[in-house]
Motif scaffolding. Structure first.
Motif, PDB file in Angstrom:
ATOM      1  N   PHE A 252     -96.003  -5.635 -26.201  1.00 40.08           N
ATOM      2  CA  PHE A 252     -95.323  -4.381 -26.529  1.00 40.08           C
ATOM      3  C   PHE A 252     -94.011  -4.246 -25.772  1.00 40.08           C
ATOM      4  CE2 PHE A 252     -99.771  -2.782 -27.533  1.00 40.08           C
ATOM      5  CZ  PHE A 252     -99.576  -2.876 -28.894  1.00 40.08           C
ATOM      6  N   ALA A 253     -94.005  -4.728 -24.519  1.00 41.58           N
ATOM      7  CA  ALA A 253     -92.818  -4.540 -23.680  1.00 41.58           C
ATOM      8  C   ALA A 253     -91.617  -5.290 -24.255  1.00 41.58           C
ATOM      9  CB  ALA A 253     -93.101  -5.012 -22.256  1.00 41.58           C
ATOM     10  N   ILE A 254     -91.865  -6.425 -24.910  1.00 45.91           N
ATOM     11  CA  ILE A 254     -90.762  -7.158 -25.509  1.00 45.91           C
ATOM     12  C   ILE A 254     -90.086  -6.299 -26.565  1.00 45.91           C
ATOM     13  CG2 ILE A 254     -90.234  -9.102 -27.027  1.00 45.91           C
ATOM     14  CD1 ILE A 254     -92.277 -10.727 -25.447  1.00 45.91           C
ATOM     15  N   LYS A 255     -90.884  -5.529 -27.267  1.00 45.04           N
ATOM     16  CA  LYS A 255     -90.333  -4.689 -28.325  1.00 45.04           C
ATOM     17  C   LYS A 255     -89.592  -3.478 -27.770  1.00 45.04           C
ATOM     18  CE  LYS A 255     -90.886  -4.864 -32.947  1.00 45.04           C
ATOM     19  NZ  LYS A 255     -90.973  -6.100 -33.726  1.00 45.04           N
ATOM     20  N   VAL A 256     -89.987  -3.010 -26.583  1.00 42.74           N
ATOM     21  CA  VAL A 256     -89.451  -1.724 -26.078  1.00 42.74           C
ATOM     22  C   VAL A 256     -87.926  -1.688 -25.948  1.00 42.74           C
ATOM     23  CG1 VAL A 256     -89.462  -0.138 -24.119  1.00 42.74           C
ATOM     24  CG2 VAL A 256     -91.613  -1.017 -24.995  1.00 42.74           C
ATOM     25  N   PRO A 257     -87.171  -2.582 -25.440  1.00 39.98           N
ATOM     26  CA  PRO A 257     -87.552  -3.752 -24.669  1.00 39.98           C
ATOM     27  C   PRO A 257     -87.498  -3.423 -23.193  1.00 39.98           C
ATOM     28  CG  PRO A 257     -85.248  -3.862 -25.264  1.00 39.98           C
ATOM     29  CD  PRO A 257     -85.728  -2.495 -25.631  1.00 39.98           C
ATOM     30  N   MET A 258     -88.478  -3.912 -22.475  1.00 38.93           N
ATOM     31  CA  MET A 258     -88.568  -3.626 -21.055  1.00 38.93           C
ATOM     32  C   MET A 258     -87.952  -4.776 -20.267  1.00 38.93           C
ATOM     33  SD  MET A 258     -92.078  -3.053 -18.970  1.00 38.93           S
ATOM     34  CE  MET A 258     -92.280  -4.760 -18.507  1.00 38.93           C
ATOM     35  N   PHE A 259     -87.239  -4.439 -19.197  1.00 42.75           N
ATOM     36  CA  PHE A 259     -86.770  -5.467 -18.275  1.00 42.75           C
ATOM     37  C   PHE A 259     -87.991  -6.265 -17.818  1.00 42.75           C
ATOM     38  CE2 PHE A 259     -86.044  -7.033 -14.034  1.00 42.75           C
ATOM     39  CZ  PHE A 259     -84.778  -7.560 -14.104  1.00 42.75           C
ATOM     40  N   PRO A 260     -88.011  -7.571 -17.744  1.00 42.40           N
ATOM     41  CA  PRO A 260     -86.935  -8.538 -18.015  1.00 42.40           C
ATOM     42  C   PRO A 260     -86.978  -9.143 -19.410  1.00 42.40           C
ATOM     43  CG  PRO A 260     -88.744  -9.612 -16.900  1.00 42.40           C
ATOM     44  CD  PRO A 260     -89.204  -8.227 -17.210  1.00 42.40           C
ATOM     45  N   ILE A 317     -86.757   0.517 -13.322  1.00 43.61           N
ATOM     46  CA  ILE A 317     -85.789  -0.584 -13.400  1.00 43.61           C
ATOM     47  C   ILE A 317     -84.997  -0.487 -14.701  1.00 43.61           C
ATOM     48  CG2 ILE A 317     -85.545  -3.092 -13.563  1.00 43.61           C
ATOM     49  CD1 ILE A 317     -87.967  -3.367 -11.769  1.00 43.61           C
ATOM     50  N   ASN A 318     -85.709  -0.223 -15.803  1.00 46.71           N
ATOM     51  CA  ASN A 318     -85.026  -0.081 -17.086  1.00 46.71           C
ATOM     52  C   ASN A 318     -83.940   0.989 -17.022  1.00 46.71           C
ATOM     53  OD1 ASN A 318     -86.524  -1.961 -18.594  1.00 46.71           O
ATOM     54  ND2 ASN A 318     -86.457  -0.587 -20.359  1.00 46.71           N
ATOM     55  N   ILE A 319     -84.311   2.143 -16.439  1.00 48.97           N
ATOM     56  CA  ILE A 319     -83.369   3.264 -16.407  1.00 48.97           C
ATOM     57  C   ILE A 319     -82.130   2.890 -15.606  1.00 48.97           C
ATOM     58  CG2 ILE A 319     -83.024   5.608 -15.569  1.00 48.97           C
ATOM     59  CD1 ILE A 319     -86.032   6.059 -16.056  1.00 48.97           C
ATOM     60  N   MET A 446     -87.802   9.739  -8.343  1.00 46.52           N
ATOM     61  CA  MET A 446     -86.619  10.161  -7.594  1.00 46.52           C
ATOM     62  C   MET A 446     -85.497   9.137  -7.741  1.00 46.52           C
ATOM     63  SD  MET A 446     -88.390  12.312  -4.595  1.00 46.52           S
ATOM     64  CE  MET A 446     -88.342  11.316  -3.281  1.00 46.52           C
ATOM     65  N   ILE A 447     -85.869   7.873  -7.650  1.00 47.42           N
ATOM     66  CA  ILE A 447     -84.838   6.839  -7.823  1.00 47.42           C
ATOM     67  C   ILE A 447     -84.273   6.887  -9.244  1.00 47.42           C
ATOM     68  CG2 ILE A 447     -84.347   4.373  -7.652  1.00 47.42           C
ATOM     69  CD1 ILE A 447     -86.779   4.143  -5.813  1.00 47.42           C
ATOM     70  N   SER A 448     -85.163   7.175 -10.185  1.00 45.88           N
ATOM     71  CA  SER A 448     -84.737   7.154 -11.584  1.00 45.88           C
ATOM     72  C   SER A 448     -83.687   8.207 -11.904  1.00 45.88           C
ATOM     73  CB  SER A 448     -85.935   7.357 -12.506  1.00 45.88           C
ATOM     74  OG  SER A 448     -86.887   6.357 -12.292  1.00 45.88           O
ATOM     75  N   THR A 449     -83.668   9.290 -11.131  1.00 47.01           N
ATOM     76  CA  THR A 449     -82.668  10.320 -11.418  1.00 47.01           C
ATOM     77  C   THR A 449     -81.258   9.762 -11.331  1.00 47.01           C
ATOM     78  OG1 THR A 449     -82.916  10.971  -9.128  1.00 47.01           O
ATOM     79  CG2 THR A 449     -83.989  12.353 -10.771  1.00 47.01           C
ATOM     80  N   LEU A 450     -81.130   8.689 -10.582  1.00 44.32           N
ATOM     81  CA  LEU A 450     -79.841   8.001 -10.514  1.00 44.32           C
ATOM     82  C   LEU A 450     -79.359   7.660 -11.919  1.00 44.32           C
ATOM     83  CD1 LEU A 450     -77.848   6.766  -8.470  1.00 44.32           C
ATOM     84  CD2 LEU A 450     -79.205   4.682  -8.521  1.00 44.32           C
ATOM     85  N   GLY A 451     -80.304   7.357 -12.801  1.00 45.58           N
ATOM     86  CA  GLY A 451     -79.955   6.986 -14.167  1.00 45.58           C
ATOM     87  C   GLY A 451     -79.226   8.105 -14.894  1.00 45.58           C
TER      88      GLY A 451
END
Lengths: 533, 496
Positions: A252-260, A317-319, A446-451
């Motif tokens: 499923f992640a390949i379709k999302v696509p999720m890192f990496p 990581i994606n964000i 919290m880190i994701s808010t950077l996105g």
């Protein structure tokens, strides 16, 4: 609505359109286009009828009685295999609060993409035939409740997509098309293995009282159906559930696509023609996260709980990664492609929280991202049609010559940034509420808010580079949106703003089912130990 | 075998007798109608039809396997006979529109005679349960195919193909014969059932048994083109007339697999338990041997196919890879696996014949099987383009085609036998195979035809033949119940 096979109609109407198109002559371009338009238009109407008759109070997820518009027939049945019992596959369709938004999204985006396909330069007949086949595949995935059926629809999309990118795409289309094909196939072969493993791990009681192995997703969600020795059975002390979950997740992640696993996406997007980019970003990516919610979560809740931090990590990581890469792009379409990677990260983050707010946000974000990104790719397409370039530094001051266009661009960009009163804001807010609320995912959230910050940066910077500043004299003569293009933009704009000010319209559809899913994923399969690694 | 049994035996051998009689009939008609050979294909077709009638009626009559001396007539063998007959019909149709064969039309009598010779060999091979008869049928099959592979003798690569085929064939059948003699020395019998009894009851010399088994497998591996006995395959498939290539890749391989299954499942196992799983005899673990060979075969086939520009050669390597998948169905030691082999062969027959037929039609026009001849085919001849696409997608094993169901059953059997690692390797192999199949699609649809590319148009006869192959691929892709039932019934009582 009893007995009216609305889901089959929704799914196979495009195939009917495809057959009609195949019987038309190559020269009858107008007829071909209108057939596709009528078919996708009917799909929107059917989806609206579906929504009108949808009962918001029924949960679905793992209970067949609270699924709606259910169609269930025995498709394949081989009896009397003395060593295996009965082999059966069901034609089993139904919708709940998670699939209805996706059905709506598919219908709307397909319709808009058809309008956007109006000026496809060559081989119209083949184009629309494949386009409609793709449509069937997407719709089928969102309404299937039997793993086998799901898989068939999932794979059905590969070939049309390969041709649509490969024939009608840009300069490096062949590379992009085969890359898309290979990546997705790697994902789906893992899915196939898990499907077979699940088949051998659980049984279902048939009408005549015998037990049979099953592909029925709902039966697979019930712990009581698992056998003592099945390879993916929780009762088997040496089960492979952990490994199977990872395999399915990768699929499923390949379709999302999720890192990496995301590297196919920028290539596919840059080379695909505009309408196909719209479909790809608008609908296809959602199938990955939909698959996680429909299959991975309720069938493997035990492993999901173990791995929620990991899912959130990849979401984060994606964000952040997607946003950073987007910031560095000089190609308009690539920028949007990477912003997609970033925005799909929110979906993963919300899902990972396993909280009601988070998953509501995730499903809502799937819908919103579908509409917003569709609009963003249309925006790129409109500009490319007129100028045949996508370089972000080739433009400037377009706001002066293209006021209407710039207006829609501003709406779409602000929606992508997540400005309040736009739909994207609500879903991202819900995602963060969900992710902050849970201890496990708090730091990552919290880190994701950077996105968000980075998202605002690359979007606003793009707005400034392309639309404001000094007008590039080269583009002084280009024309503003015509009627056809307005027809594409207006409905999407309305949806984005409407859901921004009245989000309950969509949230009400999904919340009952999402709450039930949260309940299942947090409580079921709990009295067992996960092993396998 | 006394005279009272003779009539009974004749009854059991009706299909073989029918094939032999029509073989003779073809020779006679060839002599009578010396000038005009147009009638020969129709006699051949009549022969197939009559034989099919006997096979089908036999299939209806027998319930339990009938053992009679060196042969066992059972539904398992009859299933393969049906497959062989269907592919023979198609190969005769192919022959009718093959320019290669038309160029040597004066020798058509030989062509059909030898084809029936092959068919007789295959029929005996799928029925035999005695190593001597197995060896003899194998030789009959091989000798006929050697000549057919070199049928267009004026073309040097055809002669080269025939010569290579004979050399490899001679070595491997020599090895096999040596293996058989060792087995006979060890067990005192050439009958598979007797061998099985001996192996179950006494502890023979394991080294000799292993040696003999490996040698026998060399003979089989040659017939099914399993690595490392596959070296002849690409050259012979490329050099032989396409009709014969198609026939070798489907019918001859099917007979080889039937022989393999018989030798292994009758000779080398103790009987199956109630769950349909078989146990391998302790003396010789051929399962591990086959796992290694199978993985080696499919990986080598797929990776070598990646670099081929000649489509016939590419399909040759792809058929090696498919032999690898099929071996998986054999080595899992379960009825589930045998069902997978049976249905896989049925679907493989449709898709492989379809692919070879289109390659032949194109080669008729262009005189070459190079992949560049396919540039823009999807536009100049959409019918052929789409049909080839369906065949190739099915060979890759993607839904909604029959090839997917075949693969699915192989993987079901593997997971059922808990061979997850093998399944993963096989699945990754099918991803690799996608690349070279799609490469053909790329040439057909993504590349523009150059002005020198000849336009290939299929006649209505050719279209009908092609539809007869392609439509079942799609239909069985979504509705495969009949084939599974057919395979399941054919397996009833197998090996008892």
């Amino acid at each position: 609505m009893d007995g009216f096979p609305i889901l089959s109609l929704l799914t196979f109407l495009p195939v009917l359109g495809m057959v009609i198109i195949l019987f038309l002559k190559k020269e009858q371009e107008k007829e071909i286009k209108y057939t596709a338009l009528i078919v996708t238009g009917l799909q929107v109407i059917l989806a609206a009828i579906l929504l009108g008759n949808y009962d918001y109070s029924m949960a679905g997820i793992n209970d067949v009685n609270s699924f709606q518009f259910v169609e269930k027939f025995r498709w394949i049945e081989v009896t009397g295999l003395s060593w295996l019992g009965t082999l059966k596959v069901d034609y089993f369709m139904g919708v709940d609060g998670i699939s209805v938004p996706m059905v709506l999204l598919t219908a709307i985006v397909s319709f808009i993409a058809t309008i956007s396909s109006w000026k496809i330069p060559k081989a119209l007949k083949g184009y629309f035939a494949l386009f409609l086949l793709l449509d069937t595949g997407m719709m089928g995935v969102f309404v299937s409740l039997d793993f086998f059926l799901f898989y068939v629809f999932w794979e059905l999309m590969l070939l049309p997509m390969y041709f649509l990118i490969g024939i009608w795409g840009g300069p490096r289309k062949e590379y992009a098309a085969i890359k898309f094909f290979l990546y997705t196939l790697v994902g789906s072969v893992f899915m196939l293995l898990v499907m077979i493993g699940l088949y051998f791990s659980a049984t279902e009681t048939l009408a005549d009282g015998t037990q049979a192995f099953t592909f029925n997703l709902l039966a697979l969600m019930n712990q009581a159906n698992y056998t003592a020795t099945g390879i993916l059975s929780p009762y088997n002390p040496e089960n492979w559930r952990f490994v199977a979950y990872i395999a399915l997740f990768v699929g499923f992640a390949i379709k999302v696509p999720m890192f990496p696993f995301h590297t196919w996406l920028p290539d596919a997007h840059v080379e695909a023609p505009t309408p196909i980019s719209v479909i790809l970003a608008g609908v296809l990516l959602k199938m990955g996260t939909y698959g996680l919610l429909r299959i991975s979560y309720p069938i493997f809740p035990d492993v999901t709980r173990e791995l929620m931090w990991g899912i959130a990590l990849f979401g984060m990581i994606n964000i952040v990664y997607g946003a950073f890469v987007a910031l560095a792009q000089k190609d308009f379409k690539k920028l949007i492609a990477y912003s997609s990677v970033s925005h799909m990260g929110y979906v993963l983050l919300g899902m990972a929280s396993l909280s009601s707010a988070g998953i509501n946000g995730a499903v809502f974000q799937m819908f919103n991202h579908g509409t917003i990104t569709a609009m963003l790719f249309l925006i790129v397409g409109v500009l490319y049609d007129r100028t045949h370039t996508r370089g972000l530094n080739d433009f400037g001051g377009l706001a002066a010559t293209l006021p209407r266009y710039t207006g829609f661009v501003t709406v779409a960009f602000f929606a992508a940034i997540g400005l309040p009163s736009m739909s994207g804001f609500i879903s991202e807010a819900l995602v963060f509420v969900g992710a902050f609320g849970v201890e496990t995912t708090r730091t990552l959230a919290m880190i994701s808010t950077l996105g968000i910050l980075l998202g605002a940066a690359y979007m606003l910077w793009t707005l400034q580079r392309v639309f404001f500043g000094k007008l590039n004299e080269k583009w002084a003569d280009i024309t503003d949106l015509d009627t056809r293009e307005l027809i594409m933009f207006i409905p999407l704009t309305i949806i984005i703003i409407f859901l921004g000010v009245y989000p309950s319209f969509m949230l009400d559809i999904m919340s009952t089912s999402v709450n039930s899913l949260v309940e299942i994923v947090t409580t079921s399969f709990s009295n067992i130990t996960v092993s396998g690694l | 075998m006394d005279m009272t049994n003779l009539s009974e035996l004749v009854g059991l051998l009706t299909p073989e007798i029918s094939v032999s009689l029509f073989l003779v009939a073809i020779v006679i008609f060839d002599l009578i109608f010396n000038k005009d050979k147009k009638i020969l294909p129709f006699i051949a077709l009549a022969g197939v039809a009559v034989t099919l009638f006997f096979v089908v009626s036999q299939y209806g009559e027998i319930a339990e396997p009938i053992k009679s001396g060196m042969i066992t007539v059972d539904k398992f063998g009859l299933y393969f006979k049906v497959l062989i007959l269907i592919s023979t019909v198609f190969v005769i149709f192919f022959t009718l529109s093959s320019d290669e064969i038309k160029a040597s039309a004066d020798r058509l009598g030989e062509y059909y005679t030898l084809m029936f010779g092959m068919m007789l060999g295959m029929f005996m091979l799928v029925t035999a349960t005695d190593l001597i008869l197995i060896y003899l049928s194998l030789e009959l099959l091989s000798l006929s195919s050697y000549v057919l592979a070199g049928f267009t003798k004026l073309r040097s690569r055809s002669s080269e193909a025939a010569l290579k085929y004979i050399l490899y064939g001679a070595v491997s059948s020599g090895l096999m014969l040596f293996g058989i003699s060792l087995i006979y020395g060890l067990t005192g019998s050439t009958n598979l059932y007797a061998i099985n009894d001996y192996l179950l009851s006494s502890n023979g010399n394991v080294v000799i048994l292993a040696l003999a088994s490996v040698m026998i497998f060399a003979g089989i591996g040659y017939k099914i083109s399993a690595a490392p006995f596959h070296f002849w395959t690409p050259d012979v498939y490329e050099g032989a007339p396409i009709t014969i290539t198609a026939y070798l890749s489907v019918a001859s391989k099917a007979a080889g697999f039937a022989m393999l299954v018989r030798i292994l499942y009758i000779g080398y196992v103790s009987v199956s338990d109630a769950t349909g799983h078989w146990t391998v005899i302790e003396a010789f673990d051929w399962q591990m041997l086959l796992i290694v060979i199978s993985i080696f075969t499919m990986t080598l086939g797929n990776f070598t196919a990646l670099w081929q520009d000649n489509l016939k050669r590419m399909l040759a390597y792809s058929s090696i890879a498919h032999a690898g998948y099929l071996l998986l169905g054999v080595l899992v030691l379960s009825n589930q696996g045998l069902i997978a082999v049976l249905i896989y062969f049925f679907f493989y027959m449709l898709m492989n014949l379809g692919a070879f037929y289109i390659v032949m039609l194109i080669a008729n026009k262009t005189g070459s099987e190079n992949i560049n001849e396919y540039d823009g085919l999807g536009y100049t001849s959409p019918f052929l383009g789409v049909a080839l696409t369906i065949c190739l997608i099915s060979l890759t094993g993607l839904p909604p085609t029959a090839g997917f169901i075949g693969k699915l059953y192989i993987f079901i059997a593997l997971v059922d036998a808990k061979m997850i690692a093998v399944a993963v390797i096989a699945l990754l192999n099918s991803v690799v195979s996608l690349y070279y199949y799609v490469r053909v699609l790329k040439h057909m649809f993504l590349t523009k035809a150059t002005e020198t590319t000849p336009v290939v148009k299929a006649s209505s006869f050719e279209k009908i033949v092609l539809l007869a192959l392609v439509i079942p691929i799609l239909v069985f892709g979504v509705y495969f119940e009949p084939i599974i039932n057919f395979a399941k019934n054919s397996l009833a009582g197998f090996g008892l």
